[in-house]
Every structure is written in C-alpha cells, then in structure tokens.
Design a protein around this motif. Structure first.
Motif, PDB file in Angstrom:
ATOM      1  N   VAL A  78     -47.203 -25.077 -88.199  1.00 48.16           N
ATOM      2  CA  VAL A  78     -45.859 -24.545 -88.454  1.00 48.16           C
ATOM      3  C   VAL A  78     -45.854 -23.025 -88.266  1.00 48.16           C
ATOM      4  CG1 VAL A  78     -44.153 -24.174 -90.253  1.00 48.16           C
ATOM      5  CG2 VAL A  78     -45.151 -26.413 -89.954  1.00 48.16           C
TER       6      VAL A  78
ATOM      7  N   ARG B 192     -36.941 -15.732 -81.210  1.00 48.10           N
ATOM      8  CA  ARG B 192     -36.062 -15.869 -82.369  1.00 48.10           C
ATOM      9  C   ARG B 192     -34.783 -15.104 -82.048  1.00 48.10           C
ATOM     10  NH1 ARG B 192     -36.705 -17.813 -87.448  1.00 48.10           N
ATOM     11  NH2 ARG B 192     -38.379 -19.013 -86.497  1.00 48.10           N
TER      12      ARG B 192
ATOM     13  N   SER C 206     -26.634 -21.880 -85.211  1.00 50.81           N
ATOM     14  CA  SER C 206     -27.010 -22.283 -86.570  1.00 50.81           C
ATOM     15  C   SER C 206     -25.997 -23.241 -87.183  1.00 50.81           C
ATOM     16  CB  SER C 206     -27.190 -21.051 -87.450  1.00 50.81           C
ATOM     17  OG  SER C 206     -26.026 -20.261 -87.374  1.00 50.81           O
ATOM     18  N   VAL C 207     -25.070 -23.739 -86.375  1.00 52.14           N
ATOM     19  CA  VAL C 207     -24.129 -24.757 -86.846  1.00 52.14           C
ATOM     20  C   VAL C 207     -24.816 -26.113 -86.737  1.00 52.14           C
ATOM     21  CG1 VAL C 207     -22.026 -25.946 -86.135  1.00 52.14           C
ATOM     22  CG2 VAL C 207     -22.043 -23.477 -86.331  1.00 52.14           C
ATOM     23  N   PRO C 208     -24.603 -27.046 -87.709  1.00 49.75           N
ATOM     24  CA  PRO C 208     -25.228 -28.373 -87.598  1.00 49.75           C
ATOM     25  C   PRO C 208     -24.909 -29.029 -86.266  1.00 49.75           C
ATOM     26  CG  PRO C 208     -24.205 -28.131 -89.737  1.00 49.75           C
ATOM     27  CD  PRO C 208     -23.871 -26.898 -88.971  1.00 49.75           C
TER      28      PRO C 208
ATOM     29  N   GLY D 180     -22.094 -31.710 -94.699  1.00 46.95           N
ATOM     30  CA  GLY D 180     -23.299 -32.377 -94.206  1.00 46.95           C
ATOM     31  C   GLY D 180     -23.833 -33.364 -95.215  1.00 46.95           C
ATOM     32  N   ALA D 181     -23.902 -32.953 -96.485  1.00 45.51           N
ATOM     33  CA  ALA D 181     -24.382 -33.858 -97.524  1.00 45.51           C
ATOM     34  C   ALA D 181     -23.178 -34.591 -98.086  1.00 45.51           C
ATOM     35  CB  ALA D 181     -25.098 -33.070 -98.617  1.00 45.51           C
TER      36      ALA D 181
ATOM     37  N   GLU E 116     -37.446 -21.756 -82.698  1.00 48.97           N
ATOM     38  CA  GLU E 116     -37.210 -22.658 -83.819  1.00 48.97           C
ATOM     39  C   GLU E 116     -35.883 -22.318 -84.467  1.00 48.97           C
ATOM     40  OE1 GLU E 116     -40.412 -22.955 -86.493  1.00 48.97           O
ATOM     41  OE2 GLU E 116     -41.539 -24.138 -85.059  1.00 48.97           O
ATOM     42  N   LEU E 117     -35.022 -23.298 -84.545  1.00 49.21           N
ATOM     43  CA  LEU E 117     -33.714 -23.077 -85.143  1.00 49.21           C
ATOM     44  C   LEU E 117     -33.713 -23.589 -86.565  1.00 49.21           C
ATOM     45  CD1 LEU E 117     -31.538 -24.294 -82.192  1.00 49.21           C
ATOM     46  CD2 LEU E 117     -32.002 -21.953 -82.846  1.00 49.21           C
ATOM     47  N   ILE E 118     -33.111 -22.828 -87.456  1.00 53.58           N
ATOM     48  CA  ILE E 118     -32.895 -23.303 -88.828  1.00 53.58           C
ATOM     49  C   ILE E 118     -31.395 -23.245 -89.073  1.00 53.58           C
ATOM     50  CG2 ILE E 118     -33.385 -22.929 -91.254  1.00 53.58           C
ATOM     51  CD1 ILE E 118     -35.959 -21.607 -90.465  1.00 53.58           C
ATOM     52  N   PRO E 119     -30.762 -24.377 -89.356  1.00 53.10           N
ATOM     53  CA  PRO E 119     -29.313 -24.363 -89.562  1.00 53.10           C
ATOM     54  C   PRO E 119     -28.950 -23.435 -90.713  1.00 53.10           C
ATOM     55  CG  PRO E 119     -30.164 -26.597 -89.551  1.00 53.10           C
ATOM     56  CD  PRO E 119     -31.332 -25.702 -89.497  1.00 53.10           C
TER      57      PRO E 119
ATOM     58  N   ASN F 155     -28.791 -30.605 -93.967  1.00 53.69           N
ATOM     59  CA  ASN F 155     -27.365 -30.483 -94.199  1.00 53.69           C
ATOM     60  C   ASN F 155     -26.569 -30.884 -92.959  1.00 53.69           C
ATOM     61  OD1 ASN F 155     -25.256 -29.975 -95.888  1.00 53.69           O
ATOM     62  ND2 ASN F 155     -24.955 -27.916 -95.106  1.00 53.69           N
ATOM     63  N   ASN F 156     -27.002 -31.985 -92.360  1.00 48.42           N
ATOM     64  CA  ASN F 156     -26.325 -32.521 -91.182  1.00 48.42           C
ATOM     65  C   ASN F 156     -26.085 -33.985 -91.499  1.00 48.42           C
ATOM     66  OD1 ASN F 156     -26.150 -34.063 -88.741  1.00 48.42           O
ATOM     67  ND2 ASN F 156     -26.950 -32.322 -87.616  1.00 48.42           N
TER      68      ASN F 156
ATOM     69  N   TYR G 292     -25.749 -36.683 -89.748  1.00 47.87           N
ATOM     70  CA  TYR G 292     -26.593 -37.663 -89.049  1.00 47.87           C
ATOM     71  C   TYR G 292     -28.019 -37.639 -89.593  1.00 47.87           C
ATOM     72  CZ  TYR G 292     -22.810 -38.103 -85.752  1.00 47.87           C
ATOM     73  OH  TYR G 292     -21.596 -38.329 -85.188  1.00 47.87           O
TER      74      TYR G 292
ATOM     75  N   GLU H 260     -32.186 -31.758 -86.575  1.00 50.98           N
ATOM     76  CA  GLU H 260     -32.066 -30.300 -86.624  1.00 50.98           C
ATOM     77  C   GLU H 260     -33.386 -29.588 -86.358  1.00 50.98           C
ATOM     78  OE1 GLU H 260     -29.561 -28.554 -86.683  1.00 50.98           O
ATOM     79  OE2 GLU H 260     -27.939 -29.814 -87.423  1.00 50.98           O
TER      80      GLU H 260
ATOM     81  N   LYS I 191     -42.109 -27.681 -85.539  1.00 49.24           N
ATOM     82  CA  LYS I 191     -41.793 -28.575 -86.655  1.00 49.24           C
ATOM     83  C   LYS I 191     -41.390 -29.937 -86.128  1.00 49.24           C
ATOM     84  CE  LYS I 191     -39.830 -25.062 -89.691  1.00 49.24           C
ATOM     85  NZ  LYS I 191     -39.066 -24.400 -88.650  1.00 49.24           N
TER      86      LYS I 191
END
Lengths: 118, 343
Positions: free
Chosen positions: A23, A32, A39-41, A52-53, B67-70, B143-144, B146, B234, B239
C-alpha cells in the motif's frame, strides 16, 4: 502449548508488513492530482444519486442472525468429531439428538420464510 | 529460546508468503491464457516469451497508477481494508503441512510452519471468517452505493456458504480423529485418501469454497453488469491490486486445503513412501493444487453466473441439509463398520 503459535505470529507479522509495504509503495510512487470530479463516487460516469450509505433490506440482517445460530452449533460438531471413534454408538445417538434439535430450528426458520429471497 | 528456531520460522514464513505472491502472479497469467484458449484466442503473448512477463508488467503498471480516495470516504478504514483482506488469505496456509520432516544441514526441519498445530482445521475456519471483515469494510467505507451493496451481498454470501464449508470439514476430522492437518494427512497415508470415504463431502467443499472465495459462477459481489465492480469499485492502483491478489491467493489456498483434506496432501502412493520421497512432498502438493486450480478456471469458463436468490437458496436449502446428512451418514457407517477405519 502456546509456544506452537509463535510461528503463526511470525507469519502474521511478515504478511502484514508485506501488505503494508505494498500500500505504501503505491502511495509513494503513484502520481497524485486530485480534482473535484475525480473524488466523486463512481457511478458509471453519472452524477451520483442519493447518499452512498443507504438502508439495506432486512433480509441480510436475518441471514446474519441465522448464521450466528447455525455456526455456533456447527462449531460443536468439531470436538465431537475428534473423539467420535472413541465414543462409538454413544456418540452417534447423542449427535442424532443434537442434529434433531438443530433441525427443529432449521425447519422453523424455513417455514417462517426466513430463507426465502425475493 | 533458540535463535536458530526463530530464523527457521522467519525463513519459512518468507518462503510461504513470497511463494503465494509468485503463485498469484502466475495464476493470473495461467487463468488468462486458459480462458483465452477456451474462447479460441491467444491470450497474453506480447510481454516476454509466450507473454510470461505479463504479470510483471501488470504489477509495475499498477504501482505507478494514481490512487484515488473518494472525498466522502472514511479514509482510515478505506486504507486499512485492503490490508485486512489480504492478511488472512496469506496466513491460512500456516497450518498446512507441505511435506514430512527433512534433514537440512544436520537440522530436523518439518516442511510446514505449524502443521502439527492441534487446532488446525478450526484455525482455517476462523481465519476464513476474518476475511469477510475486509470486504464489508471496503464496501462500507467507500461511501458508494454499489460498493456498499457489493460488500453486504458478499458478506451474506460468504457467511451462508461458510456453514456448508465448516460441515464438510467434519468428515475428515471424524476419520482422522484429529483437528491437526499433519495428523489428517498421516491418516490418509494409512487408510487411503479421504475422497474415497467422503465423496459427498468433497463435492460440498468444492461448491462452498467457490462461493466462499467469490469465484464464478458465484461471483455475485463483483457482478460488473449490476454493481459496476462491487465492493472494490472505488479502489485503484496498488490497493485494488491487493484485492485482486487476495482473490487469487484464496483460489490457491482453497485448492491447497482441498488437496490436504481430501486428496492426501503431500502423499502419493509408492512415491512419497520411499526414503528419498520426502523431498518430493511439496512438489506433489503443488501438482495437486495446480490440477484443482485448472478445475476452478474451467468452471469459470463453462458456467454462467447464478442469480442472487438462487445462490442463497442453494446455500441454505440444498448444501446445508446435504452437508448435515453427510455428517450423519459418515457417523452411522463408522459405527456400523468400525474395522474399515481402524489400522
């Protein structure tokens, strides 16, 4: 006795370290360039609809409860299986009673529709 | 405490983990190549001779990906979930015997990390349960919707089939009278491979294991057409690679467990019984693992994905009763004909 588990602990430490390094490497070496859009789902390119949840069907909860019940009962099979050869007929009869009790609960859950999925 | 013993453990752990990583890399190659042949294609053939360097190229590519983090993800859990998923897959084989005891430079070295651990099978059952956590956490922390659905589906599927899986372990334990995998293999040397005594148990194990590792035809959690990719939608870069790695390592792990519980482990009649045969043990086990892996890939190439309600119905209404019946049948036969199983 607990001495037997030391090699397992060595293995756990080494594999955790390896996964951590993997990782970390991705973090250090990858570019980056975060933007708002990225950064949108991800929903196949559409604007995400709703949170989302969200609430989940209660079926999953029911499955989880049933799993706990049956898994504990199955765990009781393991010590019985280890000594089964020594117990002989006595063990067989006892396990027959145990399975019968297990089956009552199982049939009840089935009849109540806990195993149906629609 | 003996320093040499610690060094031995570290070397064996490193060999196992690195061996699994190499096995993963070439399992992806093997799967792509075989699937291609099933579909009358060539498969990867550009990187290196016969495409043999394809896994290396894939790995290098994934390391250098962004690497994307929502934005709304739970960052800590999002980062930890791949590690929580990977570690159980890597440590399950710690209790698997890869061979007997060999003599290396005047030292008696058993070819396993903790093969004679007296709770071996229980350890396997426990560690397989832990890997559910990583998948649920990955789905939830993204937090998606799907990803969440994929994670929940996956956990429900895995725990449902875990019952049948655990019940299929009971047969070999009864026959061997021990939870230790080393004892189970030794018993198979004496009375024959357990697949002869446990054909139903073996089939149940194979089906339940396929569902447990989310492989086709039970790959519902990552059904691309409905859930984009399921719990790891996501994830990107390394990862994501860890999730893929876990999936393939689990294929190797369940094949190894099936080979050990039902197919005699490192034992092959007339070969490993010889004095020089002890060194062949690991290779025989690896050969059996490769045969089972080939079967798993074949199943993926042949069968379509089943529907989710059918999947759950099969786990609860078909496999669980058959597995219970199998335990019952085995115990009745063992009581009626005790001299078949004695030695």
């Amino acid at each position: 006795m607990l001495f037997d588990y030391l090699p397992i602990i060595v293995l756990i430490i080494i594999s955790t370290g390896l996964a951590g390094i993997a990782v970390l490497l991705g973090h250090l070496l990858g570019p980056r360039r975060p933007t708002l859009r990225k950064s949108v789902p991800y929903e196949s390119g559409m604007r995400p609809i709703g949170p989302g949840a969200r609430r989940m069907p209660v079926r999953f909860y029911l499955i989880a409860v049933l799993f706990i019940l049956f898994d504990i009962e199955i765990i009781f099979f393991l010590p019985w299986a280890v000594v089964f050869k020594k117990l002989g007929l006595f063990g067989l009869v006892e396990m027959f009673i145990f399975i019968a009790i297990l089956l009552v609960g199982y049939v009840y859950a089935w009849k109540k529709g806990a195993l149906e999925w629609e | 405490m003996d320093v040499a013993l610690w060094i031995e453990w570290i070397i064996k752990a490193l060999i196992l983990v690195l061996g699994l990583l190499t096995g993963f890399a070439y399992l992806t190659y093997m799967e792509r190549k075989f699937l291609a042949r099933f579909q009358n294609r060539y498969g990867p053939n550009r990187a290196g001779p016969f495409g043999l360097l394809q896994p290396v190229a894939d790995g290098v590519k994934l390391i250098f990906k962004e690497e994307l983090i929502p934005a709304q993800a739970d960052k800590l859990i999002f980062m930890a979930a791949p590690i929580i998923t990977t570690v159980p897959a890597l440590i399950i084989l710690g209790v698997l015997p890869f061979g007997g005891v060999v003599n290396i430079m005047g030292r008696e070295v058993p070819l396993s990390i903790a093969g004679n651990l007296n709770v071996g099978v229980l350890y396997i059952a426990a560690i397989t349960s832990i890997s559910v956590y990583g998948i649920v956490l990955a789905g939830w922390s993204s937090n998606n919707k799907y990803a969440t659905m994929g994670g929940i589906r996956s956990s429900a599927q895995m725990i449902s089939y875990e019952l049948a899986l655990a019940l299929s372990f009971v047969g070999p334990i009864m026959l061997a009278g021990s939870l230790s995998l080393a004892d189970i293999v030794e018993e198979q040397m004496r009375i024959g491979w357990f697949i002869i005594y446990q054909p139903i148990g073996f089939v149940i194990f194979l089906i339940a294991a396929l569902a447990e590792i989310n492989r086709a035809p039970f790959d519902m959690p990552e059904a691309e057409q409905e859930l984009t990719a399921g719990y790891h939608v996501e994830y990107s870069g390394m990862k994501f690679a860890l999730f893929m790695m876990t999936e393939y390592i689990k294929m190797i792990v369940v094949s190894a467990i099936a080979a050990t519980l039902f197919l005699g482990g490192y034992h092959l009649p007339f070969v490993t019984d010889q004095p020089w045969g002890v060194w062949l043990g690991p290779f025989i086990l690896i050969g059996k693992i490769i045969l089972l892996l080939w079967g798993i890939i074949w199943v993926r190439a042949t069968l379509p994905r089943v529907r989710y309600d059918q999947l759950m119905a099969m786990g609860w209404k078909v496999l669980l009763p058959i597995a219970l019946f199998n335990v019952f049948l085995t115990s009745v036969i063992m009581v009626l004909f005790p001299n078949w199983f004695s030695h």
